[in-house]
Write a protein that holds these residues in place. Structure first.
Motif, PDB file in Angstrom:
ATOM      1  N   SER A  68       0.942  -1.238  -0.101  1.00 23.74           N
ATOM      2  CA  SER A  68       0.028   0.004  -0.168  1.00 23.74           C
ATOM      3  C   SER A  68       0.828   1.422   0.028  1.00 23.74           C
ATOM      4  O   SER A  68       1.997   1.219   0.335  1.00 23.74           O
ATOM      5  N   PHE A  69       0.401   2.542  -0.321  1.00 22.01           N
ATOM      6  CA  PHE A  69       0.734   3.495  -0.186  1.00 22.01           C
ATOM      7  C   PHE A  69       0.673   4.158   1.311  1.00 22.01           C
ATOM      8  O   PHE A  69      -0.294   3.942   1.792  1.00 22.01           O
ATOM      9  N   ASP A  70       1.773   4.818   1.945  1.00 21.19           N
ATOM     10  CA  ASP A  70       1.470   5.530   3.072  1.00 21.19           C
ATOM     11  C   ASP A  70       0.384   6.400   2.982  1.00 21.19           C
ATOM     12  O   ASP A  70       0.108   7.174   2.060  1.00 21.19           O
ATOM     13  N   ARG A  71      -0.356   6.434   4.192  1.00 21.71           N
ATOM     14  CA  ARG A  71      -1.543   7.113   4.550  1.00 21.71           C
ATOM     15  C   ARG A  71      -1.291   8.484   3.916  1.00 21.71           C
ATOM     16  O   ARG A  71      -2.280   9.110   3.383  1.00 21.71           O
ATOM     17  N   GLU A  72      -0.389   9.116   4.630  1.00 21.74           N
ATOM     18  CA  GLU A  72       0.050  10.749   4.389  1.00 21.74           C
ATOM     19  C   GLU A  72       0.706  10.880   3.184  1.00 21.74           C
ATOM     20  O   GLU A  72       1.139  12.136   2.869  1.00 21.74           O
ATOM     21  N   ALA A  73       0.937  10.153   2.442  1.00 20.52           N
ATOM     22  CA  ALA A  73       1.902  10.260   1.172  1.00 20.52           C
ATOM     23  C   ALA A  73       1.202  11.253   0.045  1.00 20.52           C
ATOM     24  O   ALA A  73       0.056  10.958  -0.146  1.00 20.52           O
ATOM     25  N   VAL A  74       2.253  12.143  -0.365  1.00 17.70           N
ATOM     26  CA  VAL A  74       1.722  12.633  -1.700  1.00 17.70           C
ATOM     27  C   VAL A  74       2.358  12.066  -2.762  1.00 17.70           C
ATOM     28  O   VAL A  74       3.424  11.961  -2.969  1.00 17.70           O
ATOM     29  N   ILE A  75       1.543  11.717  -3.788  1.00 18.56           N
ATOM     30  CA  ILE A  75       1.765  10.665  -4.748  1.00 18.56           C
ATOM     31  C   ILE A  75       2.018  11.444  -6.190  1.00 18.56           C
ATOM     32  O   ILE A  75       1.058  11.935  -6.583  1.00 18.56           O
ATOM     33  N   ASP A  76       3.401  11.587  -6.399  1.00 19.61           N
ATOM     34  CA  ASP A  76       3.536  12.588  -7.618  1.00 19.61           C
ATOM     35  C   ASP A  76       3.774  11.633  -8.846  1.00 19.61           C
ATOM     36  O   ASP A  76       4.777  11.751  -9.385  1.00 19.61           O
ATOM     37  N   VAL A  77       2.812  10.563  -9.208  1.00 15.17           N
ATOM     38  CA  VAL A  77       3.060   9.851 -10.592  1.00 15.17           C
ATOM     39  C   VAL A  77       1.529  10.383 -11.293  1.00 15.17           C
ATOM     40  O   VAL A  77       1.364   9.802 -12.135  1.00 15.17           O
ATOM     41  N   VAL A  78       1.135  11.515 -11.104  1.00 14.46           N
ATOM     42  CA  VAL A  78       0.141  12.081 -12.126  1.00 14.46           C
ATOM     43  C   VAL A  78       0.637  13.489 -12.412  1.00 14.46           C
ATOM     44  O   VAL A  78       1.502  13.903 -11.589  1.00 14.46           O
ATOM     45  N   PRO A  79       0.170  14.323 -13.190  1.00 15.27           N
ATOM     46  CA  PRO A  79       0.494  15.901 -13.536  1.00 15.27           C
ATOM     47  C   PRO A  79       0.175  16.554 -12.188  1.00 15.27           C
ATOM     48  O   PRO A  79      -0.895  16.244 -11.404  1.00 15.27           O
ATOM     49  N   ALA A  80       1.243  17.408 -12.032  1.00 17.77           N
ATOM     50  CA  ALA A  80       0.966  18.235 -10.864  1.00 17.77           C
ATOM     51  C   ALA A  80      -0.479  19.118 -10.866  1.00 17.77           C
ATOM     52  O   ALA A  80      -0.833  19.508 -12.067  1.00 17.77           O
ATOM     53  N   LEU A  81      -1.056  19.485  -9.732  1.00 17.17           N
ATOM     54  CA  LEU A  81      -2.023  20.172  -9.824  1.00 17.17           C
ATOM     55  C   LEU A  81      -1.935  21.525 -10.416  1.00 17.17           C
ATOM     56  O   LEU A  81      -0.987  22.384  -9.975  1.00 17.17           O
ATOM     57  N   ASP A  82      -2.683  21.943 -11.405  1.00 18.09           N
ATOM     58  CA  ASP A  82      -2.788  23.230 -11.803  1.00 18.09           C
ATOM     59  C   ASP A  82      -3.692  24.145 -10.713  1.00 18.09           C
ATOM     60  O   ASP A  82      -4.217  23.694  -9.995  1.00 18.09           O
ATOM     61  N   LEU A  83      -3.673  25.457 -11.015  1.00 14.75           N
ATOM     62  CA  LEU A  83      -4.127  26.481 -10.188  1.00 14.75           C
ATOM     63  C   LEU A  83      -5.563  26.183  -9.955  1.00 14.75           C
ATOM     64  O   LEU A  83      -6.204  26.228  -8.773  1.00 14.75           O
ATOM     65  N   PRO A  84      -6.413  26.183 -10.977  1.00 15.58           N
ATOM     66  CA  PRO A  84      -7.628  25.863 -10.971  1.00 15.58           C
ATOM     67  C   PRO A  84      -8.245  24.591  -9.984  1.00 15.58           C
ATOM     68  O   PRO A  84      -9.028  24.407  -9.339  1.00 15.58           O
ATOM     69  N   ALA A  85      -7.244  23.481 -10.428  1.00 22.31           N
ATOM     70  CA  ALA A  85      -7.489  22.231  -9.680  1.00 22.31           C
ATOM     71  C   ALA A  85      -7.221  22.403  -8.191  1.00 22.31           C
ATOM     72  O   ALA A  85      -7.809  21.925  -7.142  1.00 22.31           O
ATOM     73  N   ALA A  86      -6.252  23.013  -7.809  1.00 22.13           N
ATOM     74  CA  ALA A  86      -5.737  23.310  -6.606  1.00 22.13           C
ATOM     75  C   ALA A  86      -6.837  24.144  -5.666  1.00 22.13           C
ATOM     76  O   ALA A  86      -7.129  23.599  -4.500  1.00 22.13           O
ATOM     77  N   LEU A  87      -7.394  25.231  -6.481  1.00 18.64           N
ATOM     78  CA  LEU A  87      -8.378  26.038  -5.959  1.00 18.64           C
ATOM     79  C   LEU A  87      -9.695  25.036  -5.480  1.00 18.64           C
ATOM     80  O   LEU A  87     -10.278  25.382  -4.673  1.00 18.64           O
ATOM     81  N   THR A  88     -10.087  24.150  -6.636  1.00 15.84           N
ATOM     82  CA  THR A  88     -11.167  23.335  -6.465  1.00 15.84           C
ATOM     83  C   THR A  88     -11.082  22.415  -5.049  1.00 15.84           C
ATOM     84  O   THR A  88     -11.914  22.339  -4.276  1.00 15.84           O
ATOM     85  N   PHE A  89      -9.836  21.911  -4.850  1.00 20.95           N
ATOM     86  CA  PHE A  89      -9.663  21.068  -3.713  1.00 20.95           C
ATOM     87  C   PHE A  89      -9.627  21.941  -2.433  1.00 20.95           C
ATOM     88  O   PHE A  89     -10.343  21.377  -1.277  1.00 20.95           O
ATOM     89  N   GLU A  90      -9.135  23.110  -2.328  1.00 22.57           N
ATOM     90  CA  GLU A  90      -9.224  24.073  -1.244  1.00 22.57           C
ATOM     91  C   GLU A  90     -10.669  24.342  -0.858  1.00 22.57           C
ATOM     92  O   GLU A  90     -10.841  24.182   0.520  1.00 22.57           O
ATOM     93  N   LEU A  91     -11.357  24.728  -1.776  1.00 25.74           N
ATOM     94  CA  LEU A  91     -12.603  24.890  -1.388  1.00 25.74           C
ATOM     95  C   LEU A  91     -13.695  23.805  -1.226  1.00 25.74           C
ATOM     96  O   LEU A  91     -14.433  23.773  -0.122  1.00 25.74           O
ATOM     97  N   ALA A  92     -13.404  22.580  -1.681  1.00 29.54           N
ATOM     98  CA  ALA A  92     -13.826  21.308  -1.364  1.00 29.54           C
ATOM     99  C   ALA A  92     -13.536  20.934   0.167  1.00 29.54           C
ATOM    100  O   ALA A  92     -14.501  20.413   0.944  1.00 29.54           O
ATOM    101  N   LYS A  93     -12.527  21.325   0.595  1.00 26.49           N
ATOM    102  CA  LYS A  93     -11.902  20.983   1.848  1.00 26.49           C
ATOM    103  C   LYS A  93     -12.975  21.807   2.990  1.00 26.49           C
ATOM    104  O   LYS A  93     -13.329  21.407   3.834  1.00 26.49           O
ATOM    105  N   ALA A  94     -13.106  23.075   2.405  1.00 22.67           N
ATOM    106  CA  ALA A  94     -13.950  23.950   3.289  1.00 22.67           C
ATOM    107  C   ALA A  94     -15.467  23.493   3.397  1.00 22.67           C
ATOM    108  O   ALA A  94     -16.075  23.489   4.504  1.00 22.67           O
ATOM    109  N   TYR A  95     -16.008  23.001   2.364  1.00 22.12           N
ATOM    110  CA  TYR A  95     -17.279  22.458   2.276  1.00 22.12           C
ATOM    111  C   TYR A  95     -17.371  20.963   2.960  1.00 22.12           C
ATOM    112  O   TYR A  95     -18.416  20.780   3.430  1.00 22.12           O
ATOM    113  N   LEU A  96     -16.457  20.394   2.818  1.00 23.37           N
ATOM    114  CA  LEU A  96     -16.454  18.813   3.274  1.00 23.37           C
ATOM    115  C   LEU A  96     -16.285  18.634   4.790  1.00 23.37           C
ATOM    116  O   LEU A  96     -16.586  17.876   5.421  1.00 23.37           O
ATOM    117  N   THR A  97     -15.214  19.491   5.211  1.00 29.37           N
ATOM    118  CA  THR A  97     -14.833  19.277   6.683  1.00 29.37           C
ATOM    119  C   THR A  97     -16.049  19.275   7.682  1.00 29.37           C
ATOM    120  O   THR A  97     -16.093  18.474   8.502  1.00 29.37           O
TER     121      THR A  97
END
Length: 334
Positions: A68-97
């Motif tokens: 398995s991958f480590d639970r906390e690992a950042v897995i860089d085997v896919v393209p790095a997040l661009d800014l709109p994708a990063a923003l989506t994750f940031e807002l998703a965190k605010a809504y889902l928490t």
């Protein structure tokens, strides 16, 4: 790119995060299904090599080994997040928490962390967005009852896979908890609770199961028996989530004051809402709604700004509620 490199990438995509895992035997089967000719020994060597460069972990206490991958690992085997994708994750965190239990959120934490780092490293105007947007829900914002994280994980997995689920559940009217087998049909987040819409094995009708009343959950690899014609949106529109007091809809006609109820002009309270006699003083509103407790709460809260023109029985009921409240207040000297 060589076949070996492609195989490495495929293997990394097949390995889940801890606590989930995949065995070396299963990896061989999955790779063979994708036309890679491999054996168990070569896969083990590949994994040992990959673990030097990627945060992989192995459980050697069983045979075959579990990876398995480590639970906390950042897995860089896919393209790095661009800014709109990063923003989506940031807002998703605010809504889902506020909605999801910590264990469920932990699966997304590496992605949230990477998104936050991406935004911190950017000077774009878009990177300031999370600091400049807030969501405020109407109402008192009651504290949500705690939902067991393992229950939430079992229920969501069962829903996604179309499997049945066994729950240990304590309904309000049950003298003690019961082990029930449910057929999950949908999940509804309705403040402050999370409801599983399901049927219970051996019992009639659709049920709304408040997940904070479940103490354990387990996915059963048995296909859900889905009621013919069931649609989650239609179920909600029927008023079933509004604690219906009868199956007969209410044909409501109101006189609404302006500007206190101007928001109803832009945000209809029903699909067939019609506005007539609109002037500077107010407007008449007709709409068909479910006969629910929610409707009564809303009408009581808006009593200072609207008149119930029809039906008369509902006018009488709300009037009695308000008079009872006023009498109570007078008795207490308010």
């Amino acid at each position: 790119m060589s076949d070996t490199s492609v195989r490495y990438l495929m293997m990394l995509r097949m390995i889940p995060r801890y606590p989930k895992f995949i065995t070396t035997t299963d990896l061989v089967k999955k790779l063979e299904a994708r036309d890679f000719s491999v054996n168990l020994r070569s896969i083990q060597r590949d994994l040992d090599k990959l673990s030097t460069y990627f945060p992989l972990q192995v459980d050697e206490r069983t045979s075959p080994y579990k990876w398995s991958f480590d639970r906390e690992a950042v897995i860089d085997v896919v393209p790095a997040l661009d800014l709109p994708a990063a923003l989506t994750f940031e807002l998703a965190k605010a809504y889902l928490t506020p909605i999801l239990p910590p264990k469920t959120l932990s699966h997304l934490k590496p992605h949230f962390d990477e998104a936050h780092r991406t935004l911190l490293g950017e000077q774009s105007l878009l990177s300031r967005w999370p600091d400049r947007v807030r969501v405020i829900n109407r109402g008192l914002g009651s504290q949500r009852p705690a939902v067991d994280a393992d229950v939430m994980e079992a229920v969501t997995e069962a829903l996604l896979r179309g499997y049945q689920c066994e729950l240990t559940y304590q309904a309000r009217k049950w003298p003690e908890p019961e082990n029930i087998v449910v057929h999950p049909l949908g999940l509804i987040f309705r403040d402050p609770n999370v409801y599983l819409i399901a049927t219970i094995e051996g019992r009639e009708g659709l049920r709304q199961l408040a997940l904070h009343r479940a103490s354990s959950g387990e996915v059963l690899e048995k296909t859900v028996s889905r009621p013919e014609g069931f649609d989650l949106d239609q179920y909600i529109k029927s008023g079933a989530m509004g604690v219906l007091l009868s199956d007969v809809p209410v044909n409501l006609r109101l006189w609404c004051d302006r500007p206190a109820l101007n928001h109803l002009l832009e945000a209809p309270i029903g699909a067939d809402q019609v506005i007539t006699d609109l002037d500077d003083e107010g407007f008449e509103l007709t709409v068909t709604l479910g006969d629910s407790e929610d409707l009564r709460w809303w009408l009581t809260s808006q009593a200072a700004y609207c008149d119930i023109l029809e039906p008369q029985w509902l006018y009488d009921e709300i009037e009695q509620t308000l008079e009872t409240g006023l009498l109570r207040a007078r008795k207490r000297g308010c």
